[in-house]
Design an enzyme around this catalytic site. Structure first.
Site, PDB file in Angstrom:
ATOM      1  N   HIS A  62      10.304  -2.519  -3.972  1.00 31.02           N
ATOM      2  CA  HIS A  62       9.951  -1.935  -5.346  1.00 31.02           C
ATOM      3  C   HIS A  62      11.061  -1.400  -5.968  1.00 31.02           C
ATOM      4  O   HIS A  62      10.984  -1.065  -7.283  1.00 31.02           O
ATOM      5  CB  HIS A  62       8.709  -1.131  -5.378  1.00 31.02           C
ATOM      6  CG  HIS A  62       8.719   0.043  -4.726  1.00 31.02           C
ATOM      7  ND1 HIS A  62       8.373   0.664  -3.675  1.00 31.02           N
ATOM      8  CD2 HIS A  62       9.073   1.170  -5.425  1.00 31.02           C
ATOM      9  CE1 HIS A  62       8.436   1.798  -3.401  1.00 31.02           C
ATOM     10  NE2 HIS A  62       8.891   2.311  -4.704  1.00 31.02           N
ATOM     11  N   ASP A 117       6.947  -4.412   1.570  1.00 30.69           N
ATOM     12  CA  ASP A 117       7.557  -3.592   0.702  1.00 30.69           C
ATOM     13  C   ASP A 117       9.133  -3.045   1.255  1.00 30.69           C
ATOM     14  O   ASP A 117       9.261  -1.812   0.996  1.00 30.69           O
ATOM     15  CB  ASP A 117       6.969  -2.065   0.157  1.00 30.69           C
ATOM     16  CG  ASP A 117       7.380  -1.544  -1.129  1.00 30.69           C
ATOM     17  OD1 ASP A 117       8.249  -2.271  -1.726  1.00 30.69           O
ATOM     18  OD2 ASP A 117       7.095  -0.237  -1.069  1.00 30.69           O
ATOM     19  N   GLY A 141      11.898   9.287  -6.687  1.00 29.30           N
ATOM     20  CA  GLY A 141      13.225   9.073  -6.353  1.00 29.30           C
ATOM     21  C   GLY A 141      13.466   9.004  -4.764  1.00 29.30           C
ATOM     22  O   GLY A 141      14.314   8.623  -4.428  1.00 29.30           O
ATOM     23  N   SER A 155      11.760   6.974  -2.929  1.00 26.89           N
ATOM     24  CA  SER A 155      11.234   5.708  -2.463  1.00 26.89           C
ATOM     25  C   SER A 155      12.618   5.085  -1.625  1.00 26.89           C
ATOM     26  O   SER A 155      13.678   4.931  -2.032  1.00 26.89           O
ATOM     27  CB  SER A 155      11.249   4.666  -3.677  1.00 26.89           C
ATOM     28  OG  SER A 155       9.848   4.754  -3.949  1.00 26.89           O
ATOM     29  N   VAL A 205      -8.051 -18.020   4.687  1.00 24.09           N
ATOM     30  CA  VAL A 205      -9.553 -17.443   4.563  1.00 24.09           C
ATOM     31  C   VAL A 205      -9.514 -16.136   3.929  1.00 24.09           C
ATOM     32  O   VAL A 205      -8.505 -15.490   3.639  1.00 24.09           O
ATOM     33  CB  VAL A 205     -10.083 -16.791   6.209  1.00 24.09           C
ATOM     34  CG1 VAL A 205      -9.935 -18.313   6.941  1.00 24.09           C
ATOM     35  CG2 VAL A 205      -9.174 -15.936   6.575  1.00 24.09           C
TER      36      VAL A 205
END
Length: 390
Positions: A130, A160, A233, A235, A292
């Site tokens: 992200h 991610d 900041g 991340s 599924v």
């Protein structure tokens, strides 16, 4: 004669006392103290050596070893439409926020800030998907102030994780990867990143929990929870142990206001490493998939289905028509209990078991249909990019 001598003596004493009083009052430095001077020469003071000795309990060495490998990541993109307000949290509702700044709702270029970690001498950097999602340009800033452009090798939205590469010969020493097997609840950890863009910052805390899942942050979740102070900041920044080894990639916080509340989540290094190796080898991550719609089996749900007491498994609430599970004969209402002889107690366990199976391989699935046990063989397919089916 004696009286006159006595009078002179008294006058002399009076003059001397007056002179002593004036000197001690106006010029005390004129009067020295032999006793004090001799003590000054005898007093010995112990001073710290020039080489600084680490204080007991200090985490300075861990920060010193790992901090140079943590970089700031600047991305720029063109915002072509205003972000939707769908899913905005209620004022008093706890929610999860990535450690990342919001984008400006305009058609003008916007810059965002995150963090990353150099993990190899070849310039490979781990960060969050992200952080770089939709970026037109990616720039990396080292701790010493140098800036370089970075290239996106690949990313995996479902965990991610993103992998970047920079072409630079004079790189800081890459961080050392830790071992998740040695990480325990209560271990002291450091979070390193660039919160609010103020510059590289180190905070400390402990590992609050391991294996956190079902948070709704990623498709595949197995988070390290920590109370180390981490904010927007951070991340893609590093979560390191007391030896400076990388044990996680900081990803999200649990918050009511958007600020740090002492509950943060990091992707374990073993997960990040597997994803990175797959991206470096194949350019993407390939996972198994059977098509599924699974649902956790609650006690009330098990009772309504007349299942045996203490039944552990996952309810199949939907089956994709024409998908691998449908072709194998699986039906809505089945309770899946095992995959390849390994127990499946919840949706997360099922996702991980199937995802770890190579597409094209056959998986043996044990299930209950109307309370009766049965076994199916499912030829696992390749998980599509769409997240609508599992």
């Amino acid at each position: 004669m004696m009286n006159r001598l006595w009078l002179l003596f008294c006058q002399a004493i009076t003059i001397l006392l007056a002179a002593w009083f004036v000197v001690t009052t106006l010029q005390p430095g004129w009067i020295s103290s032999p006793q004090v001077n001799s003590l000054v020469g005898q007093v010995t003071l112990r001073e710290a050596p020039e080489s600084i000795i680490q204080n007991p309990g200090s985490l300075a060495e861990a920060a010193k070893v790992s901090s140079p490998a943590v970089v700031n990541i600047f991305t720029s993109k063109i915002n072509k439409k205003k972000p939707s307000k769908k899913g905005a949290p209620h004022q008093n509702e706890p929610w999860f926020q990535f450690f990342f700044g919001d984008q400006a709702p305009s058609d003008e270029p916007s810059s965002s800030l995150g963090s990353g970690v150099i993990v190899s001498p070849q310039g490979i950097i781990l960060t969050n998907h992200h952080v770089i999602e939709g970026a037109d340009e990616i720039e990396v800033a080292f701790a010493d102030g140098r800036k370089r452009n970075a290239k996106l090798i690949g990313s995996d939205p479902e965990t991610d994780i993103a992998v970047l590469k920079i072409d630079e010969t004079d790189l800081p020493s890459p961080i050392t990867l830790g071992k998740m097997e040695s990480v325990q609840v209560g271990d002291v950890v450091l979070a390193i990143g660039n919160p609010f863009g103020v510059g590289q910052t180190v905070t400390s805390g402990i590992v609050s929990a391991l294996g956190r899942s079902q948070l709704g942050i990623n498709t595949f979740e197995n988070f390290i929870q920590t109370d180390a102070a981490i904010n927007p900041g951070n991340s893609g920044g590093a979560l390191v142990d007391t030896k400076g080894n990388l044990i996680g990639i900081n990803t999200a916080i649990y918050s009511r206001s958007g600020g740090n509340m002492g509950i943060g989540f990091a992707i374990p290094i073993n997960t990040a490493k597997l994803v990175m190796e797959s991206i470096l080898t194949n350019g993407s991550v390939t996972r198994g998939w059977i098509g599924v719609e699974p649902q956790n089996l609650s006690k009330e749900l098990a009772e309504s289905l007349n299942l045996p007491k203490d039944t552990a498994g996952v309810l199949i609430s939907g089956v994709l028509e024409g998908g691998p599970a449908d072709r194998a004969g699986m039906k809505p209402g089945d309770v899946l209990t095992q995959v390849n002889d390994q127990k499946v107690g919840d949706v997360v366990a099922l996702l991980n078991r199937i995802a770890q199976t190579n597409p094209g391989d056959e998986a043996k699935v044990a299930l209950l249909r109307k309370g009766k046990p049965m076994t199916l063989k499912v030829q696992v397919g390749k998980r599509p990019k769409s997240k609508t089916k599992n």
